[in-house]
Scaffold this motif. Structure first.
Motif, mmCIF file in Angstrom:
data_model
loop_
_atom_site.group_PDB
_atom_site.id
_atom_site.type_symbol
_atom_site.label_atom_id
_atom_site.label_comp_id
_atom_site.label_asym_id
_atom_site.label_seq_id
_atom_site.Cartn_x
_atom_site.Cartn_y
_atom_site.Cartn_z
ATOM 1 N N GLU A 78 -10.596 18.499 2.043
ATOM 2 C CA GLU A 78 -10.072 17.096 1.926
ATOM 3 C C GLU A 78 -9.332 16.648 3.025
ATOM 4 O OE1 GLU A 78 -10.761 14.256 0.381
ATOM 5 O OE2 GLU A 78 -12.189 15.361 -1.139
ATOM 6 N N GLU A 79 -8.316 17.888 3.431
ATOM 7 C CA GLU A 79 -7.330 17.657 4.483
ATOM 8 C C GLU A 79 -8.277 17.666 6.015
ATOM 9 O OE1 GLU A 79 -4.329 16.966 5.014
ATOM 10 O OE2 GLU A 79 -3.684 16.926 3.160
ATOM 11 N N LEU A 134 0.492 23.518 6.955
ATOM 12 C CA LEU A 134 0.181 22.877 5.603
ATOM 13 C C LEU A 134 -0.734 23.579 4.697
ATOM 14 C CD1 LEU A 134 -0.574 20.052 4.274
ATOM 15 C CD2 LEU A 134 -2.477 19.545 5.859
ATOM 16 N N ASP A 173 1.348 25.199 2.359
ATOM 17 C CA ASP A 173 1.783 24.465 1.241
ATOM 18 C C ASP A 173 0.705 24.150 0.279
ATOM 19 O OD1 ASP A 173 4.021 24.288 2.546
ATOM 20 O OD2 ASP A 173 4.013 22.170 3.319
ATOM 21 N N LEU A 174 -0.506 23.990 0.651
ATOM 22 C CA LEU A 174 -1.576 23.851 -0.322
ATOM 23 C C LEU A 174 -1.644 24.884 -1.158
ATOM 24 C CD1 LEU A 174 -4.397 22.657 2.146
ATOM 25 C CD2 LEU A 174 -2.734 21.106 1.098
ATOM 26 N N LEU A 196 3.734 16.927 -0.402
ATOM 27 C CA LEU A 196 2.269 17.065 -0.670
ATOM 28 C C LEU A 196 1.836 16.134 -1.337
ATOM 29 C CD1 LEU A 196 0.233 19.264 0.291
ATOM 30 C CD2 LEU A 196 0.354 20.247 -1.849
ATOM 31 N N GLU A 197 2.485 15.683 -2.525
ATOM 32 C CA GLU A 197 1.812 14.666 -3.329
ATOM 33 C C GLU A 197 1.849 13.233 -2.770
ATOM 34 O OE1 GLU A 197 3.736 16.412 -7.616
ATOM 35 O OE2 GLU A 197 4.875 14.926 -6.749
ATOM 36 N N SER A 198 2.537 13.038 -1.592
ATOM 37 C CA SER A 198 2.151 11.774 -0.818
ATOM 38 C C SER A 198 0.751 11.955 -0.005
ATOM 39 C CB SER A 198 3.456 11.346 -0.022
ATOM 40 O OG SER A 198 3.129 12.376 1.005
ATOM 41 N N ARG A 199 0.070 13.070 -0.059
ATOM 42 C CA ARG A 199 -0.958 13.286 0.655
ATOM 43 C C ARG A 199 -2.359 12.602 0.178
ATOM 44 N NH1 ARG A 199 0.340 15.808 5.481
ATOM 45 N NH2 ARG A 199 -1.714 16.000 5.951
ATOM 46 N N ALA A 200 -3.185 11.975 0.981
ATOM 47 C CA ALA A 200 -4.412 11.508 0.392
ATOM 48 C C ALA A 200 -5.320 12.729 -0.212
ATOM 49 C CB ALA A 200 -5.281 10.931 1.642
ATOM 50 N N SER A 201 -5.218 13.807 0.507
ATOM 51 C CA SER A 201 -5.996 15.073 -0.169
ATOM 52 C C SER A 201 -5.820 15.232 -1.555
ATOM 53 C CB SER A 201 -5.922 16.137 0.681
ATOM 54 O OG SER A 201 -4.511 16.776 0.428
#
Ligand SMILES: N[C@@H](CCC(=O)N[C@@H](CS)C(=O)NCC(=O)O)C(=O)O
Length: 229
Positions: free
Chosen positions: A24-25, A155, A158-159, A195-200
């Motif tokens: 997704e990212e 990133l 972090d994932l 991380l929770e704010s990301r579209a992925s």
């Protein structure tokens, strides 16, 4: 219809989550194929032909089926960018050492918590001893990670890290989790919230039923298809 570039063999809230987030990212063209854990499909002949270890995930690519979460993550990072420093960049060494720490040290420790019978058999005393030792080890690893994550990391790391933290909070479902509280690790908690704010993450929440705060305060998944265990 064109075949998508990638096919992700996944089960909800499994290690495939890390690869879904990565795909997704990078905005990859992919589709998913559910591995039904209720049917133990990860041990089927068809799945073993993709990953002889019978573990989830597999990513089908133009270079054949890839497995091992960190290897797939690194391969996607190198091919598409955005997830990690490129090979010649400053920060590449730092990225690699923490990626390997997550995949070679922390993730196998979690597997000892989740699949202890595979390591030590069914004797309750042995299982209790393994659980105690592994929790002590994981607590130490998290303390180290919390110190190192004071500075933002790549990133891709972090994932992987946030997925591991999620699973620690939730699995095995029957376990007493009082030994692990993410609030004891402020830098890691901050990382999960960011991380929770990301579209992925939004896409993964929807696809795998991960709930509203999937990393900072996770709830058991309610997936639209398949099951986590
Ligand atoms: N080392 C593997 C571990 C993957 C793994 O633990 N997958 C779990 C799901 S999260 C699995 O396939 N479990 C099913 C089983 O052990 O039968 C990787 O990094 O991909």
């Amino acid at each position: 219809m064109n075949r998508p570039t990638y096919i992700l063999h996944y089960a909800p809230d499994n290690a495939s989550l890390v690869i879904r987030l990565a795909l997704e990212e990078i905005g990859a063209d992919y589709r998913t194929h559910l591995v039904d854990r209720h049917q133990t499909q990860q041990r089927s002949a068809a799945y073993l032909a993709l990953n002889p270890n019978g573990l989830i995930p597999v990513l089908e690519t133009d270079q054949g089926p890839l497995f091992e979460t960190a290897a797939v993550l690194l391969w996607l990072a190198d091919r598409h960018g955005g997830l990690a420093p490129a090979p010649a960049d400053m920060g590449r060494g730092d990225f690699l050492k923490w990626l390997f720490f997550l995949s070679n040290t922390l993730h196998p420790a979690l597997r000892m918590l989740f699949y202890p019978v595979n390591c030590i058999g069914t004797d309750p005393a042995h299982l209790a001893q393994l659980a105690r030792a592994t929790r002590t080890q994981v607590t130490r690893h998290l303390g180290i990670l919390d110190t190192r994550w004071q500075e933002p990391r790549a990133l891709g790391l972090d994932l992987y890290l946030c997925a591991l933290l999620r699973w620690l909070a939730l699995y095995p479902v029957s376990d007493d989790k009082s030994w692990f509280d993410l609030r004891d690790y402020p830098a890691l908690l901050k990382t999960t919230k960011a991380l929770e704010s990301r579209a992925s993450v939004g896409a993964a929440q929807e696809a795998e039923g991960l709930g509203v705060t999937p990393f900072s305060a996770p709830q058991l998944p309610s997936p639209p298809e398949g099951s986590a265990t």
